[in-house]
Design a protein around this motif. Structure first.
Motif: not given
Length: 150
Positions: A88-98
Motif C-alpha cells: 500500500d503506497p499510502s503507508q510507505d515512502g522514504a526520508a530523504i536527507l538532502v
C-alpha cells in the motif's frame, strides 16, 4: 575591488564568489518508512520511472521482472526502488536527507511537485529543516537537512 580567494584551485574576485560558489542541491541518502527503500510499492513501473525522472531529476539505473517487477532510480548516488509487490503506497515512502534543502525545494517546485509542511522539526536534539511531498502514486517523502547551530 574584492580580494582574491581560492575556489576549487582557482582564484576569483570575492565580489563574484557568491555566484561562483553556488553549491548544488543534492540527495545524500534515503531511508524507508517501512521495510525497503528499494521496493517502494507502486502499480505501474513505467509511470513511476517517468514521474520520478521528471519531477525528482532521477535516472533509471536498474529494471528487473523477477522475483517481482521492479525499477531502481538514482540521483547523486542515492537510490529509490519501486516494485509491483502488492504493498500500500499510502503507508510507505522514504526520508530523504538532502544538502541545500531550500534549493532542493525550489527545484522540485519548478518541476511541478507540490511541496507541503515547510517547517523545522527537532529530532534527537538536532533541528532539521523539512518538507513533505506526496507523489501521485501515494508514496510520501520527508525531505530533511540538519540546521547548523548559529
Amino acid at each position: 575591488m574584492g580580494k582574491s580567494v581560492p575556489l576549487n584551485n582557482k582564484f576569483c574576485d570575492s565580489n563574484q564568489a557568491s555566484t561562483t560558489m553556488s553549491i548544488e542541491p543534492a540527495f545524500k541518502s534515503a531511508s524507508p518508512f517501512q521495510n525497503d527503500v528499494l521496493a517502494l510499492p507502486v502499480t505501474d513501473l513505467d509511470v513511476a520511472s517517468n514521474w520520478y525522472a521528471k519531477h525528482f531529476s532521477m535516472t533509471e539505473v536498474e529494471r528487473h521482472q523477477a522475483p517481482v517487477p521492479m525499477v531502481v532510480l538514482e540521483r547523486d548516488g542515492t537510490r529509490l526502488g519501486f516494485a509491483v509487490n502488492g504493498g500500500d503506497p499510502s503507508q510507505d515512502g522514504a526520508a530523504i536527507l538532502v544538502k541545500n534543502i531550500q534549493q532542493v525545494k525550489d527545484e522540485l517546485k519548478s518541476n511541478g511537485v507540490s511541496i507541503t509542511n515547510w517547517r523545522v522539526d527537532k529530532r534527537d536534539g538536532q533541528n532539521l529543516q523539512v518538507f513533505f511531498v506526496v507523489a501521485p502514486d501515494g508514496l510520501c517523502y520527508y525531505f530533511h537537512e540538519p540546521i547548523d547551530p548559529a
